[in-house]
Design a protein around this motif. Sequence first.
Motif, mmCIF file in Angstrom:
data_model
loop_
_atom_site.group_PDB
_atom_site.id
_atom_site.type_symbol
_atom_site.label_atom_id
_atom_site.label_comp_id
_atom_site.label_asym_id
_atom_site.label_seq_id
_atom_site.Cartn_x
_atom_site.Cartn_y
_atom_site.Cartn_z
ATOM 1 N N CYS A 45 0.840 -1.201 0.000
ATOM 2 C CA CYS A 45 0.000 0.000 0.000
ATOM 3 C C CYS A 45 0.879 1.255 0.000
ATOM 4 C CB CYS A 45 -0.922 -0.014 1.201
ATOM 5 S SG CYS A 45 -1.979 -1.472 1.219
ATOM 6 N N ARG A 46 0.522 2.202 -0.854
ATOM 7 C CA ARG A 46 1.374 3.371 -1.055
ATOM 8 C C ARG A 46 1.570 4.190 0.204
ATOM 9 N NH1 ARG A 46 2.447 4.436 -6.362
ATOM 10 N NH2 ARG A 46 1.348 3.010 -7.748
ATOM 11 N N TYR A 47 0.533 4.208 1.098
ATOM 12 C CA TYR A 47 0.664 5.015 2.316
ATOM 13 C C TYR A 47 1.465 4.291 3.395
ATOM 14 C CZ TYR A 47 -3.457 2.106 3.135
ATOM 15 O OH TYR A 47 -4.319 1.050 3.211
ATOM 16 N N CYS A 48 1.953 3.081 3.079
ATOM 17 C CA CYS A 48 2.599 2.261 4.093
ATOM 18 C C CYS A 48 4.021 1.856 3.720
ATOM 19 C CB CYS A 48 1.736 1.022 4.328
ATOM 20 S SG CYS A 48 2.163 0.060 5.778
ATOM 21 N N ASP A 141 -9.539 -0.310 0.834
ATOM 22 C CA ASP A 141 -9.611 1.133 0.605
ATOM 23 C C ASP A 141 -10.495 1.509 -0.569
ATOM 24 O OD1 ASP A 141 -7.694 1.457 2.678
ATOM 25 O OD2 ASP A 141 -6.118 0.933 1.258
ATOM 26 N N VAL A 180 -8.367 3.813 4.142
ATOM 27 C CA VAL A 180 -7.601 5.056 4.120
ATOM 28 C C VAL A 180 -7.838 5.679 2.753
ATOM 29 C CG1 VAL A 180 -5.279 6.068 4.198
ATOM 30 C CG2 VAL A 180 -5.809 4.095 5.647
ATOM 31 N N MET A 182 -6.641 8.189 -0.178
ATOM 32 C CA MET A 182 -5.440 8.894 -0.662
ATOM 33 C C MET A 182 -5.819 9.823 -1.799
ATOM 34 S SD MET A 182 -2.143 6.441 -0.787
ATOM 35 C CE MET A 182 -0.898 7.732 -0.713
ATOM 36 N N GLN A 209 -4.924 9.354 6.906
ATOM 37 C CA GLN A 209 -3.570 8.863 6.656
ATOM 38 C C GLN A 209 -2.594 9.511 7.632
ATOM 39 O OE1 GLN A 209 -2.243 9.716 2.692
ATOM 40 N NE2 GLN A 209 -0.212 8.870 3.057
ATOM 41 N N ASP A 213 4.537 6.076 7.087
ATOM 42 C CA ASP A 213 5.004 5.315 5.938
ATOM 43 C C ASP A 213 6.520 5.214 5.962
ATOM 44 O OD1 ASP A 213 4.821 8.166 5.588
ATOM 45 O OD2 ASP A 213 5.532 7.873 3.543
ATOM 46 N N TRP A 218 4.534 11.238 3.658
ATOM 47 C CA TRP A 218 3.268 11.834 4.121
ATOM 48 C C TRP A 218 3.327 13.348 4.021
ATOM 49 C CZ3 TRP A 218 1.968 15.060 8.308
ATOM 50 C CH2 TRP A 218 0.609 15.078 8.671
ATOM 51 N N MET A 223 -3.242 15.400 2.620
ATOM 52 C CA MET A 223 -3.992 14.358 3.327
ATOM 53 C C MET A 223 -5.504 14.600 3.185
ATOM 54 S SD MET A 223 -4.039 13.775 7.400
ATOM 55 C CE MET A 223 -5.367 14.955 7.610
#
Length: 348
Positions: A45-48, A141, A180, A182, A209, A213, A218, A223
């Motif tokens: 996941c891109r936010y992670c 998501d 989440v 994005m 978010q 990450d 971030w 956000m």
Amino acid sequence: MTGLPFPTVRGATPAPEGLVGLPDRYGRVARDLRVSVTDRCNLRCRYCMPAEGLPWLAKPEMLSDDELVRVVGVFVGLGIRQVRLTGGEPMLRRSLVDVVRRIAALEPRPRIAMTTNGIGLDRLAQPLADAGLDRVNVSLDTIDPKEFADLTRRDRLHDVEAGLKAAATAGLVPVKVNAVAMRGINDDSVADLLQWCLDRGYELRFIEQMPLDAQHGWDASTMVSSQELHERLGERFTLTPLPQVDRGSAPAERFLVDGGPQTVGIIASVTDPFCAACDRTRLTADGQVRNCLFSQAETDLRGPMRDGASDEDLARLIQGEMWRKAPGHGIGSEGFVQPDRPMSAIGG
Ligand code: SAM
């Protein structure tokens, strides 16, 4: 060792004499333990996480099943009443069903929940429920296959849908879905996700978010805030806030959707933090206790345990970590520094 720049370990700093349970200096008492059973994940996941993944913990660095269950038992002795298994992706730990069975045998038996991406839950939901798992939160998501593949960098939406169905069939209810949003990826489709969850009886909660990450990408200015989520959902649904008095230490502000009875939750972890009511503590897969997702330091239990520490010694170390919990996570305040350990290595 891993290549991750893990935070400072506090070392063996015991609690002040005479503490009972897991209080901190601000009157909060921890009752909810999040246990990361692995730092590995099968999504990106891109936010992670970055596309290439992370340098995972080597097996000897991780707590064995015996060590993990022993530490959870010490936490339960200190007043923990809910254990949530997470990761990484918790179902990637091969012994998970057995770990659940052993935690369910602790006295007093804690409630056992799991946060998962749902991949493989179609096979594991029933064995996990039989072993004592009470509830699941499945992270999803978007229900748009292209957005899902873009956000998670994997084409596994069907697996997650199958996992959700299996969770409901196995009685792991209410089945909750965590999402989440994005900017530019799935922020346009949040109302579609809510409708999809309503149609299937899943309880959806959005979470803002957070700066956790591994890539440190971030950005507060992009956000998707709880206010914006509320507005976007409000374009299609009538949201009526449930009384705050029912909220307790639960982080989500909940709304009846179109008069109810179904609800949606919005967790404003950044813009309206619930730190003052936080009752959580965390154990990482390598045996560190963290009093907050955003801690800059943590207390090592693995080393002392492997050096022969007693359960009383471990309890004092855990109490010491909790006693030092900060009043709030401090995101947005001057001097806030994102923790080095990313969400996937803490346990979300
Ligand atoms: N793999 C499992 C899963 O997907 O649920 C458990 C671990 S995952 C880290 C736990 C939760 O953290 C997921 O719901 C995920 O969406 C959320 N999460 C990860 N990074 C986040 C971030 N930067 N901000 C907010 N939530 C995040």
